[in-house]
Design a protein around this motif. Structure first.
Motif, mmCIF file in Angstrom:
data_model
loop_
_atom_site.group_PDB
_atom_site.id
_atom_site.type_symbol
_atom_site.label_atom_id
_atom_site.label_comp_id
_atom_site.label_asym_id
_atom_site.label_seq_id
_atom_site.Cartn_x
_atom_site.Cartn_y
_atom_site.Cartn_z
ATOM 1 N N GLN A 226 -1.750 3.320 12.117
ATOM 2 C CA GLN A 226 -0.756 3.782 11.146
ATOM 3 C C GLN A 226 -0.815 5.293 10.940
ATOM 4 O O GLN A 226 0.023 5.852 10.268
ATOM 5 C CB GLN A 226 -0.986 3.089 9.798
ATOM 6 C CG GLN A 226 -0.924 1.592 9.894
ATOM 7 C CD GLN A 226 -1.070 0.935 8.540
ATOM 8 O OE1 GLN A 226 -0.213 1.054 7.686
ATOM 9 N NE2 GLN A 226 -2.172 0.249 8.343
ATOM 10 N N GLU B 230 -2.962 7.380 9.236
ATOM 11 C CA GLU B 230 -3.156 7.847 7.864
ATOM 12 C C GLU B 230 -3.658 9.287 7.802
ATOM 13 O O GLU B 230 -3.346 10.020 6.875
ATOM 14 C CB GLU B 230 -4.207 6.957 7.191
ATOM 15 C CG GLU B 230 -3.668 5.725 6.541
ATOM 16 C CD GLU B 230 -4.612 5.232 5.471
ATOM 17 O OE1 GLU B 230 -5.831 5.354 5.642
ATOM 18 O OE2 GLU B 230 -4.118 4.731 4.444
ATOM 19 N N GLY C 104 0.807 -1.220 0.000
ATOM 20 C CA GLY C 104 0.000 0.000 0.000
ATOM 21 C C GLY C 104 0.841 1.272 0.000
ATOM 22 O O GLY C 104 0.426 2.309 -0.532
ATOM 23 N N THR C 105 2.037 1.188 0.581
ATOM 24 C CA THR C 105 2.920 2.357 0.584
ATOM 25 C C THR C 105 3.293 2.751 -0.844
ATOM 26 O O THR C 105 3.413 3.939 -1.164
ATOM 27 C CB THR C 105 4.184 2.052 1.418
ATOM 28 O OG1 THR C 105 3.785 1.789 2.757
ATOM 29 C CG2 THR C 105 5.157 3.201 1.404
ATOM 30 N N SER D 214 -7.135 1.057 5.181
ATOM 31 C CA SER D 214 -6.543 2.024 4.267
ATOM 32 C C SER D 214 -7.668 2.858 3.662
ATOM 33 O O SER D 214 -8.642 2.310 3.170
ATOM 34 C CB SER D 214 -5.774 1.256 3.187
ATOM 35 O OG SER D 214 -5.401 2.130 2.155
ATOM 36 N N CYS E 235 -5.431 -1.718 10.555
ATOM 37 C CA CYS E 235 -4.717 -1.970 9.298
ATOM 38 C C CYS E 235 -5.584 -1.582 8.112
ATOM 39 O O CYS E 235 -5.469 -2.174 7.030
ATOM 40 C CB CYS E 235 -4.315 -3.435 9.202
ATOM 41 S SG CYS E 235 -3.181 -3.923 10.495
ATOM 42 N N LYS F 254 0.655 4.901 -2.329
ATOM 43 C CA LYS F 254 0.746 6.285 -1.850
ATOM 44 C C LYS F 254 1.937 7.017 -2.476
ATOM 45 O O LYS F 254 1.816 8.147 -2.936
ATOM 46 C CB LYS F 254 0.886 6.302 -0.328
ATOM 47 C CG LYS F 254 -0.388 5.911 0.395
ATOM 48 C CD LYS F 254 -0.154 5.835 1.903
ATOM 49 C CE LYS F 254 -1.087 4.816 2.531
ATOM 50 N NZ LYS F 254 -0.642 4.345 3.837
#
Ligand SMILES: [Zn+2]
Ligand SMILES: [Zn+2]
Length: 371
Positions: free
Chosen positions: A286, A288, A42-43, A262, A260, A46
């Motif tokens: 995390q 976000e 997922g990083t 997103s 977790c 982004k």
């Protein structure tokens, strides 16, 4: 060895160009990694949409490969030889600060792109820097003396080893940040590669109740969560997750919440605070959201909640993850759902982002084709 190295280079937001680089000259304390698998997470989605720097970057920060060429000094420092299959952490440590001495390379100033413009990190660093090949979406990657390396255990394939990053994060976040252990009750929100890795880590650690929440779209992933050790899964679009958690815990709430998700906004954190037990629960997030309007700080402190940060992995977590992969105890290979060649990096990242209508959990980018 070829004279030119083919790499997929991010040249702007959402833009990739295939480029050739001259094969780097390797000094006594340097090495070259022949990439077998670069994982996509997922990083990458982004970083691809909103690059941290304008300069060209070879992305790819979850890298498995074989030491293709290494100077004698490099081999001595790392205890490795040419031909060894290794995992290279994306952090590049200074090796003398306190964090590096502890194996916490993730906290080293040298690898912190947020505070250090000269910082080095695979998948983030400009390919204009010496060494050039600073990412895994490439046939070869440059390894200075201070790269952080781990030998992959015998019998673990490159593709399976490609899961070491999410799994080591799972171990780090669940066990170290969240303090999950024997008889802990856990709510894991989001059944992506990261959430599923938390299931395995929590299960191995001895959690007595593992609840995983997701959306209707996540149906297949929720089934996989059960196969990996989740006791109960919740579709938050079909049932009230808080009500269900309270029912499962006899009205007590859970010990630990692992966020977790997103792109789910503030809802998972708000649910987490409510779903935690009356006092001293732990929530790992995390972070976000850059801003959190009306954050219920009062409720959080009244419940004595510890808010912990999900922030990468330590050296030890990686070693534990590699051992876990080698054990074959959990069907982790089922997380590796898609493979793509180097030329398809753009499509692969969009696939992980869910833009292509396919349900990809973990993607392996294979620069030498489907070997
Ligand atoms: Zn990643
Ligand atoms: Zn350091």
């Amino acid at each position: 060895m070829a004279e030119q190295v083919l790499a997929a280079v991010r040249t702007g937001p959402g833009t990739t160009e295939m480029r050739e680089f001259p094969m780097p000259e390797i000094g006594d304390d340097e090495a070259l990694l022949k990439i077998e698998v670069a994982g996509i997470c997922g990083t990458d989605v982004k970083l691809y949409r909103r690059p941290t720097i304008d300069e060209p970057v070879i992305m790819g920060h979850e890298n498995i490969g074989v030491v293709a060429k290494a100077g004698a000094k490099w081999q001595k420092i790392h205890g490795l030889r040419e031909g060894d299959r290794i995992f290279v952490e994306h952090y590049v440590g200074c090796m003398h600060c306190e964090w590096c001495r502890l194996g916490e390379y993730r906290h080293c100033e040298l690898t912190d792109w947020r505070t250090n413009p000269e910082g080095r990190r695979y998948g983030y660093t400009s390919s204009n820097n010496p060494g050039r090949l600073w990412g895994g979406f490439s046939q070869y990657m440059y390894l200075p003396w201070n790269a952080v390396t781990h030998k992959v255990p015998d019998g673990v394939t490159a593709e399976l080893a490609g899961l070491v990053t999410p799994l080591s994060n799972g171990i780090e976040w669940a066990l170290n940040a969240g303090k999950v252990g024997y008889a802990t009750t856990v709510l894991i929100q989001g059944p992506g590669q990261q959430g599923l890795s938390q299931v395995v880590a929590s299960s191995q650690a001895g959690a007595s109740l593992i609840v995983v929440s997701g959306t209707t779209r996540d149906a297949t992933r929720l089934t996989l969560a059960e196969d990996l050790g989740a006791d109960v899964t919740i579709d938050v679009q079909k049932e009230d997750p808080l009500e269900r958690v309270m029912e499962l815990t006899g009205g007590k709430g859970v010990d630990v919440v692992l966020d977790c998700t997103s792109g789910a906004g503030t809802a998972p954190v708000l649910l987490g605070i409510d779903a935690l037990k009356r006092r001293e629960g732990v929530m790992v997030t995390q972070g976000e959201e850059a801003a959190f309007p009306d954050f219920p700080l009062k409720k959080m402190t009244e419940k004595s909640i510890t808010l912990a940060s999900a922030r990468g992995h330590s050296y030890r977590s990686v070693e534990l993850a590699l051992a876990q992969l080698a054990s074959g105890r959990f069907p982790l290979e089922r997380l590796a759902t898609h493979r793509f060649p180097l030329e398809d990096v753009d499509f692969a990242i969009r696939t992980l982002a869910g833009e292509t209508g396919e349900d990809a959990i973990h993607i392996s980018m294979l620069p030498w084709g489907n070997a």
